[in-house]
Design an enzyme around this catalytic site. Structure first.
Site, PDB file in Angstrom:
ATOM      1  N   CYS A  37       6.937 -25.305  55.774  1.00  0.00           N
ATOM      2  CA  CYS A  37       7.768 -26.029  54.374  1.00  0.00           C
ATOM      3  C   CYS A  37       9.217 -25.939  54.819  1.00  0.00           C
ATOM      4  O   CYS A  37       9.654 -25.444  55.664  1.00  0.00           O
ATOM      5  CB  CYS A  37       7.447 -24.926  53.283  1.00  0.00           C
ATOM      6  SG  CYS A  37       8.199 -25.489  51.760  1.00  0.00           S
ATOM      7  N   ASP A  39      11.288 -24.990  52.921  1.00  0.00           N
ATOM      8  CA  ASP A  39      11.905 -23.800  52.410  1.00  0.00           C
ATOM      9  C   ASP A  39      12.987 -23.086  53.311  1.00  0.00           C
ATOM     10  O   ASP A  39      12.486 -22.804  54.354  1.00  0.00           O
ATOM     11  CB  ASP A  39      10.834 -22.993  51.733  1.00  0.00           C
ATOM     12  CG  ASP A  39      11.421 -21.807  50.894  1.00  0.00           C
ATOM     13  OD1 ASP A  39      10.889 -21.650  49.601  1.00  0.00           O
ATOM     14  OD2 ASP A  39      12.118 -20.970  51.214  1.00  0.00           O
ATOM     15  N   ARG A  41      13.686 -20.051  53.659  1.00  0.00           N
ATOM     16  CA  ARG A  41      13.163 -18.858  53.859  1.00  0.00           C
ATOM     17  C   ARG A  41      12.116 -18.570  55.020  1.00  0.00           C
ATOM     18  O   ARG A  41      11.623 -17.675  55.321  1.00  0.00           O
ATOM     19  CB  ARG A  41      12.719 -18.030  52.599  1.00  0.00           C
ATOM     20  CG  ARG A  41      13.739 -18.012  51.638  1.00  0.00           C
ATOM     21  CD  ARG A  41      13.166 -17.706  50.308  1.00  0.00           C
ATOM     22  NE  ARG A  41      12.429 -18.514  49.684  1.00  0.00           N
ATOM     23  CZ  ARG A  41      11.737 -18.517  48.491  1.00  0.00           C
ATOM     24  NH1 ARG A  41      12.200 -17.489  47.762  1.00  0.00           N
ATOM     25  NH2 ARG A  41      10.936 -19.478  48.021  1.00  0.00           N
ATOM     26  N   HIS A  99       3.352 -20.479  52.360  1.00  0.00           N
ATOM     27  CA  HIS A  99       4.155 -19.470  52.176  1.00  0.00           C
ATOM     28  C   HIS A  99       4.007 -19.105  50.455  1.00  0.00           C
ATOM     29  O   HIS A  99       3.844 -19.945  49.680  1.00  0.00           O
ATOM     30  CB  HIS A  99       5.704 -19.510  52.535  1.00  0.00           C
ATOM     31  CG  HIS A  99       6.386 -20.524  51.910  1.00  0.00           C
ATOM     32  ND1 HIS A  99       7.098 -20.185  50.824  1.00  0.00           N
ATOM     33  CD2 HIS A  99       6.342 -21.896  51.909  1.00  0.00           C
ATOM     34  CE1 HIS A  99       7.937 -21.295  50.225  1.00  0.00           C
ATOM     35  NE2 HIS A  99       7.337 -22.247  50.718  1.00  0.00           N
ATOM     36  N   CYS A 102       6.187 -21.053  46.942  1.00  0.00           N
ATOM     37  CA  CYS A 102       6.565 -22.605  47.283  1.00  0.00           C
ATOM     38  C   CYS A 102       6.785 -23.098  46.060  1.00  0.00           C
ATOM     39  O   CYS A 102       6.109 -23.216  45.180  1.00  0.00           O
ATOM     40  CB  CYS A 102       5.487 -22.992  48.168  1.00  0.00           C
ATOM     41  SG  CYS A 102       5.834 -24.759  48.616  1.00  0.00           S
TER      42      CYS A 102
HETATM   43 ZN   LIG Z   1       7.585 -24.369  50.316  1.00  0.00          ZN
END
Ligand SMILES: [Zn+2]
Length: 213
Positions: A37, A39, A41, A99, A102
C-alpha cells in the site's frame, strides 16, 4: 531529504565494493516482487530490512492487483510492473502486503470511495468482491472489524487476480513462481501470512534472536 541522502550514500556508496558499485555494474536481480500500500507506515523495504536491489516494489492505494485486462485498452501501471517483474526479472515470489488501518479499504467499506476522488473510487472497485464477501459473512460486526476482514479478504482477491495473468499462470504451472499474502498489523506490530490451503491468516512466529546464528 538531503540529510537522509547523505546517510544513505555513506552507507551504500562508500568503498570500491559498495552495494551500489555492485548493483550498478551487475544490474538488479531481485527475487521478490512486493505489492504494498502507498500508506506511509507500510514501507516494504523498512519492514523487511531489505537492502537496495533485493525487492522489486509496486505500491498503490490498498495494495491491489486488478484482474488481467485482455481488451488491449487502458493504461495499466500495476500490470506493467508485474509483467516486468515476472517476464524480465524472473522473480521467484510475489507478495501481496496488506495492512491494518488501510484508508482505501475503510473508504470502500464506508461507501465513501467517491468522496476521496473519482480515481480512488474507480480503483477501489478492484476490491468490490472482497467487500461483498465480508458484508455477507460478518454483517453484524462493527466497522473496525469489517475493515480488518476486508483488508485480509482483498489480499485473497489480489492473489486470485494475479492468477488471471497468462504469464503468471504459466510460471506457476512450471513451478517458477510462488504467490503469498502477508498482513502487517500496525497496531500490534505483528505479521501474518495467508495459509492458502486453509484460507486463513496465521501469525508468523519470529525466531528468538538469541538462537540465531
Ligand atoms: Zn493501505
Amino acid at each position: 531529504m538531503i540529510a537522509g541522502f547523505r546517510r544513505f550514500r555513506e552507507r551504500y556508496f562508500s568503498g570500491e565494493d559498495s552495494v551500489y558499485s555492485r548493483l550498478a555494474t551487475a544490474g538488479q536481480s531481485p527475487k521478490v516482487l512486493i505489492i504494498g500500500c502507498s500508506d506511509s507506515r507500510v514501507d516494504p523495504a523498512l519492514i523487511s530490512g531489505a537492502s537496495p536491489g533485493e525487492l522489486f516494489v509496486v505500491r498503490n492505494v490498498a495494495n491491489l492487483v486488478p484482474p488481467f485486462d485482455s481488451s488491449g485498452g487502458g493504461v495499466h501501471g500495476v500490470s506493467a510492473a508485474i509483467e516486468f517483474a515476472v517476464m524480465n526479472l524472473k522473480v521467484e515470489s510475489i507478495i501481496i502486503l496488506g495492512h491494518r488501518q488501510c484508508g482505501g479499504i475503510r473508504a470502500l467499506m464506508l461507501g465513501q470511495e467517491g468522496s476521496m476522488g473519482s480515481f480512488v473510487s474507480r480503483w477501489m472497485r478492484v476490491a468490490a468482491r472482497a467487500k461483498a464477501e465480508v458484508l455477507a459473512r460478518f454483517k453484524d460486526e462493527d466497522i473496525d472489524t469489517l475493515c480488518r476482514h476486508c483488508e485480509m479478504e482483498s489480499i485473497r482477491v489480489s492473489i486470485d487476480n494475479l492468477r488471471t495473468f497468462p504469464f503468471i499462470a504459466e510460471a506457476l504451472g512450471e513451478h517458477r513462481l510462488t504467490l503469498h499474502g502477508v498482513y502487517f498489523d500496525i497496531e500490534s506490530g505483528t505479521l501474518m501470512e495467508l495459509d492458502q490451503g486453509a484460507g486463513e491468516f496465521r501469525t508468523i512466529d519470529l525466531p528468538d534472536r538469541s538462537v540465531r546464528p
